[in-house]
Design a protein around this motif. Sequence first.
Motif, PDB file in Angstrom:
ATOM      1  N   ALA A  74      62.854   1.713  22.753  1.00 22.80           N
ATOM      2  CA  ALA A  74      61.663   1.578  21.901  1.00 22.80           C
ATOM      3  C   ALA A  74      60.761   0.467  22.419  1.00 22.80           C
ATOM      4  O   ALA A  74      61.232  -0.517  22.993  1.00 22.80           O
ATOM      5  CB  ALA A  74      62.075   1.302  20.459  1.00 22.80           C
ATOM      6  N   THR A  75      59.479   0.635  22.197  1.00 19.08           N
ATOM      7  CA  THR A  75      58.470  -0.356  22.553  1.00 19.08           C
ATOM      8  C   THR A  75      57.492  -0.487  21.388  1.00 19.08           C
ATOM      9  O   THR A  75      57.496   0.344  20.470  1.00 19.08           O
ATOM     10  CB  THR A  75      57.686   0.070  23.815  1.00 19.08           C
ATOM     11  OG1 THR A  75      57.091   1.351  23.560  1.00 19.08           O
ATOM     12  CG2 THR A  75      58.583   0.150  25.038  1.00 19.08           C
ATOM     13  N   LYS A  76      56.638  -1.501  21.455  1.00 24.04           N
ATOM     14  CA  LYS A  76      55.627  -1.693  20.407  1.00 24.04           C
ATOM     15  C   LYS A  76      54.811  -0.414  20.258  1.00 24.04           C
ATOM     16  O   LYS A  76      54.397   0.193  21.243  1.00 24.04           O
ATOM     17  CB  LYS A  76      54.715  -2.863  20.768  1.00 24.04           C
ATOM     18  CG  LYS A  76      53.680  -3.155  19.709  1.00 24.04           C
ATOM     19  CD  LYS A  76      52.852  -4.365  20.073  1.00 24.04           C
ATOM     20  CE  LYS A  76      51.771  -4.593  19.024  1.00 24.04           C
ATOM     21  NZ  LYS A  76      50.986  -5.788  19.317  1.00 24.04           N
ATOM     22  N   GLY A  77      54.625   0.006  19.015  1.00 26.56           N
ATOM     23  CA  GLY A  77      53.867   1.213  18.718  1.00 26.56           C
ATOM     24  C   GLY A  77      54.716   2.475  18.646  1.00 26.56           C
ATOM     25  O   GLY A  77      54.242   3.514  18.196  1.00 26.56           O
ATOM     26  N   ALA A  78      55.963   2.378  19.077  1.00 27.10           N
ATOM     27  CA  ALA A  78      56.844   3.555  19.048  1.00 27.10           C
ATOM     28  C   ALA A  78      57.199   3.934  17.617  1.00 27.10           C
ATOM     29  O   ALA A  78      57.177   3.098  16.705  1.00 27.10           O
ATOM     30  CB  ALA A  78      58.115   3.287  19.849  1.00 27.10           C
ATOM     31  N   ARG A  79      57.538   5.207  17.448  1.00 30.04           N
ATOM     32  CA  ARG A  79      58.019   5.720  16.157  1.00 30.04           C
ATOM     33  C   ARG A  79      59.270   6.541  16.427  1.00 30.04           C
ATOM     34  O   ARG A  79      59.348   7.230  17.441  1.00 30.04           O
ATOM     35  CB  ARG A  79      56.968   6.600  15.485  1.00 30.04           C
ATOM     36  CG  ARG A  79      55.732   5.847  15.085  1.00 30.04           C
ATOM     37  CD  ARG A  79      54.739   6.753  14.351  1.00 30.04           C
ATOM     38  NE  ARG A  79      53.637   5.985  13.818  1.00 30.04           N
ATOM     39  CZ  ARG A  79      53.663   5.286  12.694  1.00 30.04           C
ATOM     40  NH1 ARG A  79      54.748   5.275  11.961  1.00 30.04           N
ATOM     41  NH2 ARG A  79      52.601   4.611  12.286  1.00 30.04           N
ATOM     42  N   PHE A  80      60.229   6.432  15.501  1.00 34.40           N
ATOM     43  CA  PHE A  80      61.427   7.249  15.609  1.00 34.40           C
ATOM     44  C   PHE A  80      62.008   7.490  14.236  1.00 34.40           C
ATOM     45  O   PHE A  80      61.530   6.938  13.241  1.00 34.40           O
ATOM     46  CB  PHE A  80      62.446   6.638  16.587  1.00 34.40           C
ATOM     47  CG  PHE A  80      62.939   5.252  16.240  1.00 34.40           C
ATOM     48  CD1 PHE A  80      64.074   5.067  15.455  1.00 34.40           C
ATOM     49  CD2 PHE A  80      62.298   4.127  16.743  1.00 34.40           C
ATOM     50  CE1 PHE A  80      64.543   3.794  15.166  1.00 34.40           C
ATOM     51  CE2 PHE A  80      62.764   2.850  16.463  1.00 34.40           C
ATOM     52  CZ  PHE A  80      63.888   2.679  15.672  1.00 34.40           C
ATOM     53  N   LEU A  81      63.020   8.353  14.181  1.00 35.39           N
ATOM     54  CA  LEU A  81      63.656   8.696  12.909  1.00 35.39           C
ATOM     55  C   LEU A  81      65.080   8.164  12.865  1.00 35.39           C
ATOM     56  O   LEU A  81      65.791   8.161  13.879  1.00 35.39           O
ATOM     57  CB  LEU A  81      63.698  10.215  12.717  1.00 35.39           C
ATOM     58  CG  LEU A  81      62.363  10.922  12.584  1.00 35.39           C
ATOM     59  CD1 LEU A  81      62.573  12.432  12.504  1.00 35.39           C
ATOM     60  CD2 LEU A  81      61.603  10.424  11.359  1.00 35.39           C
ATOM     61  N   TYR A  82      65.478   7.753  11.681  1.00 32.14           N
ATOM     62  CA  TYR A  82      66.856   7.350  11.396  1.00 32.14           C
ATOM     63  C   TYR A  82      67.280   8.197  10.198  1.00 32.14           C
ATOM     64  O   TYR A  82      66.606   8.171   9.162  1.00 32.14           O
ATOM     65  CB  TYR A  82      66.910   5.858  11.065  1.00 32.14           C
ATOM     66  CG  TYR A  82      68.204   5.399  10.446  1.00 32.14           C
ATOM     67  CD1 TYR A  82      69.358   5.245  11.218  1.00 32.14           C
ATOM     68  CD2 TYR A  82      68.280   5.115   9.089  1.00 32.14           C
ATOM     69  CE1 TYR A  82      70.544   4.815  10.634  1.00 32.14           C
ATOM     70  CE2 TYR A  82      69.456   4.685   8.506  1.00 32.14           C
ATOM     71  CZ  TYR A  82      70.589   4.531   9.286  1.00 32.14           C
ATOM     72  OH  TYR A  82      71.770   4.114   8.706  1.00 32.14           O
ATOM     73  N   THR A  83      68.338   8.971  10.356  1.00 32.54           N
ATOM     74  CA  THR A  83      68.818   9.825   9.265  1.00 32.54           C
ATOM     75  C   THR A  83      70.165   9.313   8.791  1.00 32.54           C
ATOM     76  O   THR A  83      71.056   9.039   9.592  1.00 32.54           O
ATOM     77  CB  THR A  83      68.942  11.288   9.723  1.00 32.54           C
ATOM     78  OG1 THR A  83      67.662  11.723  10.193  1.00 32.54           O
ATOM     79  CG2 THR A  83      69.386  12.192   8.583  1.00 32.54           C
TER      80      THR A  83
END
Length: 181
Positions: A82-91
């Motif tokens: 991940a880097t600044k501005g990244a988006r991801f999901l955690y389920t």
Amino acid sequence: MSRQIFQLRVALADVTPEVWRRVLVPGGYTLDRVHRVFQCAMGWQDCHLHSFDINGTQYGEPDPDGELTFRDELETRLDAVATKGARFLYTYDFGDWWEHEVAVEDVFGADPEERYPLCAGGAGACPPEDVGGPFGYRQFLAAWVDPGHPEHESMRSWLGRAFEPTDFDVDRASTLVRRLS
């Protein structure tokens, strides 16, 4: 070189009132440690399976039966994916399917006077475990707040404790998160 700190905004998808947390996490944390930070900050009890979906790759605990194909979260550092501005999901909880939208709001050098990880903000109470995901939570809240609802008493009995959907104590969340360091 100072340690890099990731400022993450973790928001529970499809719930009202909004439930979110802002956590500051060392970039060198492996995803299993990030998972534990999310659990403490959100208010979950860590009694169900979880996964991360980052750039189309699934991370989690390897399944000894091979039914779930995850990359090992123990071998993956946050700053590697991940880097600044990244988006991801955690389920969290594959039965109830609590999806958390995670945004990397900032990445900065650690303050030498601060202890990390920490919870820097948030809003909304974490839904009760095993309430049935976002749909079940909506049903739970409808019954919880309406004394005339046919399931009002059974929901209060089932939960067995006080619950206010808008409550969030940032100091308590930060104390719990800091115990992980």
